[in-house]
Motif scaffolding. Structure first.
Motif, PDB file in Angstrom:
ATOM      1  N   ARG A   1       3.858 -16.833  -3.761  1.00 35.83           N
ATOM      2  CA  ARG A   1       2.850 -15.921  -4.303  1.00 35.83           C
ATOM      3  C   ARG A   1       1.944 -16.717  -5.216  1.00 35.83           C
TER       4      ARG A   1
ATOM      5  N   LYS B   1      -0.954 -16.577  -8.210  1.00 38.53           N
ATOM      6  CA  LYS B   1      -1.505 -15.695  -9.241  1.00 38.53           C
ATOM      7  C   LYS B   1      -2.319 -16.512 -10.226  1.00 38.53           C
TER       8      LYS B   1
ATOM      9  N   THR C   1      -5.737  -6.015  -9.213  1.00 36.92           N
ATOM     10  CA  THR C   1      -6.174  -6.842  -8.083  1.00 36.92           C
ATOM     11  C   THR C   1      -6.905  -8.068  -8.606  1.00 36.92           C
TER      12      THR C   1
ATOM     13  N   GLU D   1       3.127  -8.552 -14.244  1.00 35.45           N
ATOM     14  CA  GLU D   1       3.551  -9.441 -13.161  1.00 35.45           C
ATOM     15  C   GLU D   1       4.810  -8.913 -12.484  1.00 35.45           C
TER      16      GLU D   1
ATOM     17  N   ALA E   1      13.179  -3.302  -0.811  1.00 32.68           N
ATOM     18  CA  ALA E   1      12.047  -2.463  -1.203  1.00 32.68           C
ATOM     19  C   ALA E   1      12.555  -1.178  -1.863  1.00 32.68           C
TER      20      ALA E   1
ATOM     21  N   ASP F   1       3.920  -5.942 -10.279  1.00 27.42           N
ATOM     22  CA  ASP F   1       3.254  -6.445  -9.065  1.00 27.42           C
ATOM     23  C   ASP F   1       4.285  -7.032  -8.107  1.00 27.42           C
ATOM     24  N   ARG F   2       5.231  -7.767  -8.673  1.00 26.89           N
ATOM     25  CA  ARG F   2       6.254  -8.390  -7.842  1.00 26.89           C
ATOM     26  C   ARG F   2       7.108  -7.329  -7.144  1.00 26.89           C
TER      27      ARG F   2
ATOM     28  N   ARG G   1       6.265  -4.343  -6.308  1.00 25.64           N
ATOM     29  CA  ARG G   1       5.487  -3.686  -5.251  1.00 25.64           C
ATOM     30  C   ARG G   1       5.345  -4.566  -4.017  1.00 25.64           C
ATOM     31  N   SER G   2       5.463  -5.889  -4.190  1.00 25.56           N
ATOM     32  CA  SER G   2       5.271  -6.807  -3.047  1.00 25.56           C
ATOM     33  C   SER G   2       6.536  -6.975  -2.207  1.00 25.56           C
ATOM     34  N   ILE G   3       7.668  -6.464  -2.693  1.00 21.93           N
ATOM     35  CA  ILE G   3       8.938  -6.665  -1.985  1.00 21.93           C
ATOM     36  C   ILE G   3       9.035  -5.689  -0.809  1.00 21.93           C
ATOM     37  N   SER G   4       9.393  -6.236   0.351  1.00 29.20           N
ATOM     38  CA  SER G   4       9.452  -5.409   1.570  1.00 29.20           C
ATOM     39  C   SER G   4      10.769  -5.546   2.320  1.00 29.20           C
TER      40      SER G   4
ATOM     41  N   VAL H   1      -2.401  -0.840 -10.363  1.00 28.52           N
ATOM     42  CA  VAL H   1      -2.484  -2.006  -9.474  1.00 28.52           C
ATOM     43  C   VAL H   1      -3.570  -2.932  -9.996  1.00 28.52           C
TER      44      VAL H   1
END
Length: 469
Positions: A465, A467, A416, A326, A389, A329-330, A332-335, A414
């Motif tokens: 998010r 999940k 999914t 988790e 990021a 994944d978190r 990787r989701s930060i931008s 990853v």
């Protein structure tokens, strides 16, 4: 950073110095391929993998040799009972062993020599021992090593040889831990061997178990090498016998560092078929546990401490690895924009602590504590909305370093999970209710989403998010 290991020979932690700068030559006792390897065996193989990965982490090139014992008392006994030729019988378990190594993500050794492929090397080594007066032929045609001719016998196990009987001979490959006796180098053929037999200068027969490792290690690593590992139960007589015959033949110090791992227990008891707590890796896979989860449990205690294996520990491993999944994944989701400087201090502290712990005789407890500290720091930054990021990428890169040793974090895998449109619609409605400060409706929708098996995680600025629970 200097590596140090507990050297069983000297019973103390010592700085590590390899014979050849930048290169480590290591011999590890492999399986006797008469059955599937059990989790007690894999505790030792996991420790050896941890050692190998740590050496590589600190920049060493590793040349590892792990033997396959495919001729000894047990392989002959069980192949004859099964009515299958020895080579065919052992091939099944060799293949299974390599499959199990892949399941546990254990790095392969450079060489896996099988005993039956190295009989000429064993005969040559025995001939040298005979020429030097360390070996002698008994009445039954077998050849034994005379421990009285090797004054340092017992130096690894710290055996006091005074008042020990001399001249006693033991032909069996494995014998009582308190037996100090001449051991078989070459066993004269008898009817129990069946068609397992080779010609030698001393007549037909087969090698003793102990000579196999000495011959194969010198073939691939030379007369002297850096590290020899194994389970503590093999220290005497097997490793003691290896030292005696190897050093008697070459006249050189055989091994510089001896590393031994402690036993694996199951639910606090010694593993035993009669107690119903005997498990192969395949047994655990059949119960639904993954190699990744089993690996985490087998790494869970310092190698010199007994490891208690339980199904509760496997459940905790699943939960812990899920937390890491988790978290990755978190990340990787930060931008968010930024130069990543906010992550520099926690990353540097974690990498330093992790490295120092592994350099200190493979202190996995302290090393893994550093990983968890970085996980907490990363989540704290993300919760506060201050993780960019670039910062998330720095943290992910640190976990890639950690996984060079852990081998089961998988920060780049990853995962999914498709969220049903119905659940996403409810999550969006909940976000709108929160924005409108309709907290009763927001809580109702959260509960309804939870009832469908999903969780909504809120982030700063109204982001969220979804999940699987």
């Amino acid at each position: 950073m200097e590596l140090q290991f507990f050297n069983t020979m000297d019973r103390r932690v010592e700085p590590f110095r390899s014979i050849h700068p930048g290169e480590v030559r290591m011999y590890t006792c492999g399986p006797t391929v008469y059955n599937y390897a059990h989790i007690g065996n894999f505790r030792a193989y996991m420790f050896e993998d941890l050692l190998r990965r740590t050496l590589e982490f600190f920049g060493y090139r590793v040349r590892q040799v792990m033997n396959l014992t495919d001729v000894d008392d047990k392989t002959i006994r069980d192949s004859r009972a099964a009515g299958i030729p020895l080579r065919e019988f052992t091939q099944k378990y060799k293949q299974a062993f390599f499959e199990d190594l892949k399941t546990l993500n254990i790095e392969p050794a450079e060489v896996y020599p099988a005993a039956t492929d190295h009989i000429p090397q064993m005969i040559r080594l025995i001939s040298i021992l005979m020429e030097k007066g360390f070996g002698y032929r008994a009445e039954d045609g077998s050849v034994y090593f005379s421990i009285d001719k090797f004054p340092n016998y017992g130096k690894l196990a710290k055996i006091d040889r005074e008042n020990q009987r001399s001249g006693v001979r033991i032909k069996n490959d494995e014998y009582a831990k308190d037996s100090v006796a001449d051991f078989a180098l070459w066993k004269a053929w008898d009817e129990l061997d069946g068609d397992v037999v080779w010609d030698s200068p001393w007549g037909k027969g087969r090698p003793g178990w102990h000579i196999e490792c000495s011959a194969m290690s010198s073939e691939y690593l030379g007369d002297s090498f850096d590290i020899h590992t194994g389970g503590i139960d093999n220290m005497f007589p097997h490793h003691e016998d290896e030292i005696a015959q190897s050093e008697a033949a070459s006249g050189k110090k055989w091994v510089n560092y001896w590393l031994h791992c402690a036993h694996l227990m199951v639910n606090g008891e010694k593993m035993s078929k009669s107690l119903g707590n005997f498990y192969t890796l395949r047994d655990l896979e059949a119960k639904g546990w993954s190699g990744r989860e089993i690996r985490w449990v087998l790494l869970g205690a310092h190698y010199r401490k007994k490891l208690n294996f339980t199904f509760e520990a496997l459940s905790q491993a699943r939960e812990t690895l899920g937390r890491f999944d988790e978290f990755f994944d978190r990340l990787r989701s930060i931008s968010a924009p930024g130069d990543g400087s906010e992550a520099e201090a926690p990353v540097a502290a974690a990498v330093e602590a992790f490295s120092a712990a592994m350099a200190d005789d493979l202190n996995v407890s302290e090393a893994f504590a550093a990983m968890f500290e970085l996980l907490r720091a990363g989540n704290k930054l993300a919760d506060a909305g201050t993780l960019s990021a670039a910062g998330a990428a720095k943290i992910l890169d640190a976990f890639r370093k950690f996984d060079r040793i852990a081998g089961c974090l998988e920060p780049d895998r990853v995962r999914t999970v498709e969220i049903p449109a119905e659940v996403m619609a409810m999550a969006e409605a909940r976000a709108a209710a929160r924005k409108a400060k309709n907290f009763a409706e927001s809580d109702r929708l959260r509960a309804e989403i939870a009832g469908l098996g999903y969780v909504v995680e809120d982030a700063p600025g109204g982001a969220f998010r979804v999940k699987k629970a």
